[in-house]
Write a protein that holds these residues in place. Sequence first.
Motif, PDB file in Angstrom:
ATOM      1  N   TRP A 284     -17.250  -3.986  85.949  1.00  0.00           N
ATOM      2  CA  TRP A 284     -16.027  -3.697  85.194  1.00  0.00           C
ATOM      3  C   TRP A 284     -15.209  -2.554  85.797  1.00  0.00           C
ATOM      4  O   TRP A 284     -14.049  -2.369  85.428  1.00  0.00           O
ATOM      5  N   PHE A 285     -15.786  -1.816  86.762  1.00  0.00           N
ATOM      6  CA  PHE A 285     -15.079  -0.659  87.314  1.00  0.00           C
ATOM      7  C   PHE A 285     -15.068  -0.717  88.837  1.00  0.00           C
ATOM      8  O   PHE A 285     -14.144  -1.254  89.430  1.00  0.00           O
ATOM      9  N   ALA A 286     -16.071  -0.166  89.480  1.00  0.00           N
ATOM     10  CA  ALA A 286     -16.162  -0.153  90.938  1.00  0.00           C
ATOM     11  C   ALA A 286     -17.609   0.135  91.330  1.00  0.00           C
ATOM     12  O   ALA A 286     -18.357   0.724  90.540  1.00  0.00           O
ATOM     13  N   PRO A 287     -18.027  -0.243  92.530  1.00  0.00           N
ATOM     14  CA  PRO A 287     -19.390   0.069  92.966  1.00  0.00           C
ATOM     15  C   PRO A 287     -19.637   1.570  92.971  1.00  0.00           C
ATOM     16  O   PRO A 287     -18.765   2.360  93.350  1.00  0.00           O
ATOM     17  N   VAL A 288     -20.817   1.958  92.529  1.00  0.00           N
ATOM     18  CA  VAL A 288     -21.177   3.377  92.490  1.00  0.00           C
ATOM     19  C   VAL A 288     -22.575   3.542  93.059  1.00  0.00           C
ATOM     20  O   VAL A 288     -23.460   2.718  92.825  1.00  0.00           O
ATOM     21  N   SER A 289     -22.770   4.598  93.834  1.00  0.00           N
ATOM     22  CA  SER A 289     -24.076   4.872  94.432  1.00  0.00           C
ATOM     23  C   SER A 289     -24.506   6.283  94.060  1.00  0.00           C
ATOM     24  O   SER A 289     -23.725   7.074  93.529  1.00  0.00           O
TER      25      SER A 289
ATOM     26  N   ALA B 225     -21.497  14.024  80.987  1.00  0.00           N
ATOM     27  CA  ALA B 225     -20.376  14.726  81.602  1.00  0.00           C
ATOM     28  C   ALA B 225     -20.618  14.830  83.100  1.00  0.00           C
ATOM     29  O   ALA B 225     -21.774  14.844  83.555  1.00  0.00           O
ATOM     30  N   LEU B 226     -19.535  14.900  83.844  1.00  0.00           N
ATOM     31  CA  LEU B 226     -19.658  14.966  85.300  1.00  0.00           C
ATOM     32  C   LEU B 226     -18.432  15.625  85.910  1.00  0.00           C
ATOM     33  O   LEU B 226     -17.379  15.709  85.290  1.00  0.00           O
ATOM     34  N   THR B 227     -18.599  16.109  87.125  1.00  0.00           N
ATOM     35  CA  THR B 227     -17.458  16.575  87.891  1.00  0.00           C
ATOM     36  C   THR B 227     -16.843  15.371  88.595  1.00  0.00           C
ATOM     37  O   THR B 227     -17.537  14.417  88.961  1.00  0.00           O
TER      38      THR B 227
ATOM     39  N   GLY C 128     -19.225  13.244  92.657  1.00  0.00           N
ATOM     40  CA  GLY C 128     -19.456  14.472  91.914  1.00  0.00           C
ATOM     41  C   GLY C 128     -20.872  14.579  91.417  1.00  0.00           C
ATOM     42  O   GLY C 128     -21.767  13.849  91.868  1.00  0.00           O
ATOM     43  N   THR C 129     -21.073  15.476  90.468  1.00  0.00           N
ATOM     44  CA  THR C 129     -22.394  15.769  89.929  1.00  0.00           C
ATOM     45  C   THR C 129     -22.417  15.508  88.434  1.00  0.00           C
ATOM     46  O   THR C 129     -21.471  15.847  87.719  1.00  0.00           O
ATOM     47  N   ILE C 130     -23.501  14.907  87.958  1.00  0.00           N
ATOM     48  CA  ILE C 130     -23.676  14.670  86.525  1.00  0.00           C
ATOM     49  C   ILE C 130     -24.219  15.957  85.913  1.00  0.00           C
ATOM     50  O   ILE C 130     -25.317  16.398  86.228  1.00  0.00           O
ATOM     51  N   THR C 131     -23.424  16.577  85.056  1.00  0.00           N
ATOM     52  CA  THR C 131     -23.748  17.909  84.546  1.00  0.00           C
ATOM     53  C   THR C 131     -24.358  17.901  83.142  1.00  0.00           C
ATOM     54  O   THR C 131     -24.966  18.885  82.730  1.00  0.00           O
ATOM     55  N   GLU C 132     -24.172  16.822  82.394  1.00  0.00           N
ATOM     56  CA  GLU C 132     -24.757  16.693  81.062  1.00  0.00           C
ATOM     57  C   GLU C 132     -25.139  15.243  80.835  1.00  0.00           C
ATOM     58  O   GLU C 132     -24.478  14.330  81.347  1.00  0.00           O
ATOM     59  N   CYS C 133     -26.191  15.012  80.054  1.00  0.00           N
ATOM     60  CA  CYS C 133     -26.561  13.641  79.707  1.00  0.00           C
ATOM     61  C   CYS C 133     -27.482  13.650  78.497  1.00  0.00           C
ATOM     62  O   CYS C 133     -28.572  14.241  78.549  1.00  0.00           O
ATOM     63  N   GLU C 134     -27.028  13.010  77.435  1.00  0.00           N
ATOM     64  CA  GLU C 134     -27.844  12.814  76.243  1.00  0.00           C
ATOM     65  C   GLU C 134     -27.894  11.314  75.974  1.00  0.00           C
ATOM     66  O   GLU C 134     -26.856  10.687  75.732  1.00  0.00           O
ATOM     67  N   LEU C 135     -29.072  10.736  76.041  1.00  0.00           N
ATOM     68  CA  LEU C 135     -29.260   9.297  76.005  1.00  0.00           C
ATOM     69  C   LEU C 135     -28.506   8.640  74.852  1.00  0.00           C
ATOM     70  O   LEU C 135     -28.630   9.060  73.700  1.00  0.00           O
ATOM     71  N   ARG C 136     -27.747   7.608  75.201  1.00  0.00           N
ATOM     72  CA  ARG C 136     -26.986   6.802  74.236  1.00  0.00           C
ATOM     73  C   ARG C 136     -26.044   7.635  73.377  1.00  0.00           C
ATOM     74  O   ARG C 136     -25.702   7.253  72.266  1.00  0.00           O
TER      75      ARG C 136
ATOM     76  N   LEU D 134     -29.228  13.233  85.138  1.00  0.00           N
ATOM     77  CA  LEU D 134     -28.813  14.623  84.998  1.00  0.00           C
ATOM     78  C   LEU D 134     -29.077  15.402  86.285  1.00  0.00           C
ATOM     79  O   LEU D 134     -30.190  15.389  86.809  1.00  0.00           O
ATOM     80  N   GLY D 135     -28.061  16.062  86.801  1.00  0.00           N
ATOM     81  CA  GLY D 135     -28.177  16.828  88.034  1.00  0.00           C
ATOM     82  C   GLY D 135     -27.986  16.002  89.287  1.00  0.00           C
ATOM     83  O   GLY D 135     -27.892  16.564  90.378  1.00  0.00           O
ATOM     84  N   GLY D 136     -27.903  14.675  89.144  1.00  0.00           N
ATOM     85  CA  GLY D 136     -27.740  13.811  90.301  1.00  0.00           C
ATOM     86  C   GLY D 136     -26.307  13.758  90.799  1.00  0.00           C
ATOM     87  O   GLY D 136     -25.363  14.071  90.082  1.00  0.00           O
ATOM     88  N   HIS D 137     -26.153  13.355  92.041  1.00  0.00           N
ATOM     89  CA  HIS D 137     -24.833  13.199  92.644  1.00  0.00           C
ATOM     90  C   HIS D 137     -24.498  11.720  92.720  1.00  0.00           C
ATOM     91  O   HIS D 137     -25.344  10.897  93.064  1.00  0.00           O
ATOM     92  N   TYR D 138     -23.259  11.376  92.369  1.00  0.00           N
ATOM     93  CA  TYR D 138     -22.813   9.983  92.408  1.00  0.00           C
ATOM     94  C   TYR D 138     -21.608   9.866  93.331  1.00  0.00           C
ATOM     95  O   TYR D 138     -20.936  10.853  93.647  1.00  0.00           O
ATOM     96  N   GLN D 139     -21.302   8.640  93.751  1.00  0.00           N
ATOM     97  CA  GLN D 139     -20.113   8.384  94.547  1.00  0.00           C
ATOM     98  C   GLN D 139     -19.545   7.029  94.152  1.00  0.00           C
ATOM     99  O   GLN D 139     -20.236   6.006  94.235  1.00  0.00           O
ATOM    100  N   VAL D 140     -18.303   7.018  93.686  1.00  0.00           N
ATOM    101  CA  VAL D 140     -17.610   5.766  93.398  1.00  0.00           C
ATOM    102  C   VAL D 140     -16.973   5.283  94.694  1.00  0.00           C
ATOM    103  O   VAL D 140     -16.273   6.039  95.369  1.00  0.00           O
ATOM    104  N   GLU D 141     -17.224   4.035  95.044  1.00  0.00           N
ATOM    105  CA  GLU D 141     -16.718   3.507  96.304  1.00  0.00           C
ATOM    106  C   GLU D 141     -15.195   3.598  96.361  1.00  0.00           C
ATOM    107  O   GLU D 141     -14.485   3.115  95.490  1.00  0.00           O
TER     108      GLU D 141
END
Length: 213
Positions: A55-60, A89-91, A77-85, A65-72
């Motif tokens: 529905w959006f774009a490939p992401v790797s 939050a991310l940069t 950026g970095t995932i800075t907060e995560c509370e399941l369901r 939490l604390g992981g780095h992501y990249q949208v193709e």
Amino acid sequence: MDLDVEYSLRSVERAVQFLEREGQPASAVTISRSFATSIEELWDAVTSSERIPKWFAPVSGDLELGGHYQVEGNAGGTITECELRSNFALTWEFAGDVSWVDVSISGEGAGRARLSLTHTALLSLHWDEYGPGAVGVGWEMGLQGLAIHTEQPTEPMPDEMEFVTSDAGKAFISGSSSDWARAAIAAGTESGVANGAAGRTTAFYTGEAVESS
């Protein structure tokens, strides 16, 4: 697929707020939409690396939490907060700039769940040029794709270029840009400034010049 442009535009709530972030003037653009699905299903759709491209774009990267992501072809950026369901939050780092995205999910009963996304960025020449539509229109198209994915899972994701050049796509982008201008005006932006930015946003996405009103 056929798109009911007016229904899609009415399905979204939009808000603009001016504030400070890290001691500097900033804007917060918030978009919210209800989906005919459960909290669990909506959460999985927006956090699974296998489903996000549908529905959006490939992401790797490490979607935790604390992981780095990249949208193709877009931000990383970095995932800075995560509370399941519930929320994450991310940069959002792109072209040397850093902004911040906060996403929350809540139940609405009767098999529906709501996603709210706030994109906060420092005020800049880019904001002066395009206003809230700079990010608002893009996220709105993303949530339209998410609605198709969660509510009509057998439908393929529309091709982006075909969509933005179609009559329905142009009407959607123009309507979204105008609605974001109204949100900016409600937040205190002068109407001429907001509407001018909306026209430039529409032109950016469709490739067609928009006459000033």
